[in-house]
Design a protein around this motif. Structure first.
Motif, PDB file in Angstrom:
ATOM      1  N   PHE A   1       0.826  -1.206   0.000  1.00 47.58           N
ATOM      2  CA  PHE A   1       0.000   0.000   0.000  1.00 47.58           C
ATOM      3  C   PHE A   1       0.860   1.257   0.000  1.00 47.58           C
ATOM      4  N   VAL A   2       1.878   1.297   0.847  1.00 53.92           N
ATOM      5  CA  VAL A   2       2.732   2.485   0.914  1.00 53.92           C
ATOM      6  C   VAL A   2       3.507   2.659  -0.389  1.00 53.92           C
ATOM      7  N   ALA A   3       3.951   1.558  -0.996  1.00 56.35           N
ATOM      8  CA  ALA A   3       4.632   1.647  -2.292  1.00 56.35           C
ATOM      9  C   ALA A   3       3.688   2.177  -3.361  1.00 56.35           C
ATOM     10  N   ALA A   4       2.430   1.757  -3.318  1.00 54.66           N
ATOM     11  CA  ALA A   4       1.450   2.260  -4.284  1.00 54.66           C
ATOM     12  C   ALA A   4       1.195   3.746  -4.083  1.00 54.66           C
ATOM     13  N   LEU A   5       1.164   4.194  -2.824  1.00 51.72           N
ATOM     14  CA  LEU A   5       0.959   5.620  -2.550  1.00 51.72           C
ATOM     15  C   LEU A   5       2.048   6.470  -3.186  1.00 51.72           C
ATOM     16  N   GLN A   6       3.230   5.897  -3.347  1.00 52.57           N
ATOM     17  CA  GLN A   6       4.340   6.656  -3.917  1.00 52.57           C
ATOM     18  C   GLN A   6       4.101   7.029  -5.375  1.00 52.57           C
ATOM     19  N   HIS A   7       3.152   6.383  -6.016  1.00 48.89           N
ATOM     20  CA  HIS A   7       2.823   6.709  -7.404  1.00 48.89           C
ATOM     21  C   HIS A   7       1.893   7.917  -7.508  1.00 48.89           C
ATOM     22  N   LEU A   8       1.409   8.408  -6.381  1.00 47.12           N
ATOM     23  CA  LEU A   8       0.495   9.543  -6.365  1.00 47.12           C
ATOM     24  C   LEU A   8       1.258  10.836  -6.119  1.00 47.12           C
ATOM     25  N   SER A   9       0.673  11.940  -6.552  1.00 46.06           N
ATOM     26  CA  SER A   9       1.236  13.232  -6.198  1.00 46.06           C
ATOM     27  C   SER A   9       1.052  13.431  -4.688  1.00 46.06           C
TER      28      SER A   9
ATOM     29  N   LEU B   1      -9.349  12.718  -5.059  1.00 44.35           N
ATOM     30  CA  LEU B   1      -9.584  11.360  -4.593  1.00 44.35           C
ATOM     31  C   LEU B   1      -9.901  10.431  -5.755  1.00 44.35           C
ATOM     32  N   GLN B   2     -10.699  10.890  -6.681  1.00 49.12           N
ATOM     33  CA  GLN B   2     -11.047  10.066  -7.840  1.00 49.12           C
ATOM     34  C   GLN B   2      -9.802   9.722  -8.656  1.00 49.12           C
ATOM     35  N   ARG B   3      -8.951  10.712  -8.879  1.00 47.73           N
ATOM     36  CA  ARG B   3      -7.732  10.457  -9.647  1.00 47.73           C
ATOM     37  C   ARG B   3      -6.779   9.545  -8.879  1.00 47.73           C
TER      38      ARG B   3
END
Length: 347
Positions: free
Chosen positions: A155-163, A198-200
């Protein structure tokens, strides 16, 4: 990843904005009382940054800013909510202009050849592991389970793909269950802007699709403990045939700061045979721990010059009903074992 978000949406205990007791009469009293939120603020800043070191600094900065501004705190929200607002904005400021912290599999390259060369990249700011909260004793055991869910490596690794702002909105809305208007107030955005962010963010996470880790065992579960024990035994006895049997067919193994990642039991074992400095039974010793709410083990490797087993890697496992699905082996950097309360040399 959508399944993970769905489970995070059930975090009612963590999201509860319980009214604080009587407002402390001084800034120093406030600071002492607010220490009870330190661990969850650390987890929040870690989710935002992917770095334990940065998260610790940001929590310190959060408390300093809160202490300085406490005379202006009007009590319109709980102290807990107020601290989260400060921590969020402190994190956003720190992330300005910084690159994301990936794991090797998140760099976009295909799976690597286990028989090829491995390349170390210390210049990349890699995702860091998070130690489990020591001696945590909440009134509801689900607090531990849900808080661990929100700091899992996948989950934390996936968050890194977000701004950074998408990250903040998704964490505040999905993990802490804040209302869109509350998030908007916290980050200085309209409710419409929050909903759009949130949608993006959700769409981006679905595109990342770390689906293999979506359903994993709790670290203390008998299943996870059994797999961890077998994993440790296979390495310590140098039984590579036994190690093959422990991984799922789609298992992934990665070891930052090396940029390669490896998929499939045979490839993972081939990597260990070719690049692991161990030569046989007794060269490796493991100490079980918990990292990111997952079963983990600290690896001490025999130094043939000193005759001692010295800090080498921290293996963080994602285990499922069908076996070990993912291992991230973080190389020791001189401070990693200390952060987990571990000695640098095995006794």
């Amino acid at each position: 990843m959508s399944e993970v978000i769905g489970r995070l949406g059930r975090v009612s205990v963590l999201a509860e904005d319980v009214a604080d007791p009587v407002r402390p009469v001084s800034k120093d009293d406030f600071l002492a009382d607010a220490q009870r939120y330190r661990r969850e603020l650390l987890a929040h800043c870690y989710r935002m940054t992917g770095s334990l070191h940065d998260a610790e600094d940001l929590v310190q900065e959060t408390y300093l800013r809160a202490w300085k501004a406490y005379d202006n705190f009007e009590g319109k929200s709980s102290i807990r909510t107020w601290l989260y607002r400060i921590a969020t904005n402190t994190s956003l400021t720190s992330l300005d202009g910084r690159k994301r912290r990936p794991l090797p599999a998140g760099l976009g390259a295909p799976a690597s050849d286990p028989n090829g060369d491995i390349t170390e990249h210390r210049e990349i700011t890699w995702l860091e592991p998070l130690p489990d909260a020591p001696h945590e004793d909440p009134s509801d055991p689900s607090v531990i389970a849900e808080s661990r869910e929100s700091v899992r490596l996948a989950f934390v690794a996936a968050l890194q793909h977000l701004s950074p702002r998408q990250r903040a909105v998704l964490v505040l809305r999905e993990v802490l269950q804040w209302k869109a208007a509350e998030v908007g107030t916290a980050i200085g955005a309209s409710t419409a802007a929050v909903n759009s962010l949130l949608q993006r963010a959700r769409a981006q996470l679905d595109a990342v699709q770390p689906s293999q880790d979506d359903t994993v065992d709790a670290p203390e579960s008998p299943e996870a403990q059994e797999l961890l024990a077998k994993y440790i035994d296979a390495f310590e006895t140098y039984d590579m045939a036994k190690l093959v049997e422990l991984f799922t067919a789609d298992a992934v193994f990665e070891m930052p700061p090396f940029d390669g990642w490896y998929q499939g039991p045979e490839n993972i074992v081939a990597l260990s045979k070719k690049h692991c400095p161990a030569e046989g039974p007794g060269d490796m010793r493991f100490t079980p721990v918990i990292a990111n709410g997952q079963p983990a083990a600290a690896l001490y490797m025999l130094n043939r010059e000193t005759g001692r087993h010295e800090e080498f890697q921290l293996h963080v496992l994602a285990t499922r009903a069908d076996g070990i699905a993912h291992v991230v082996a973080f190389h020791a950097d001189g401070t990693l074992f200390e952060k987990f309360g571990l000695p640098r040399v095995a006794t």
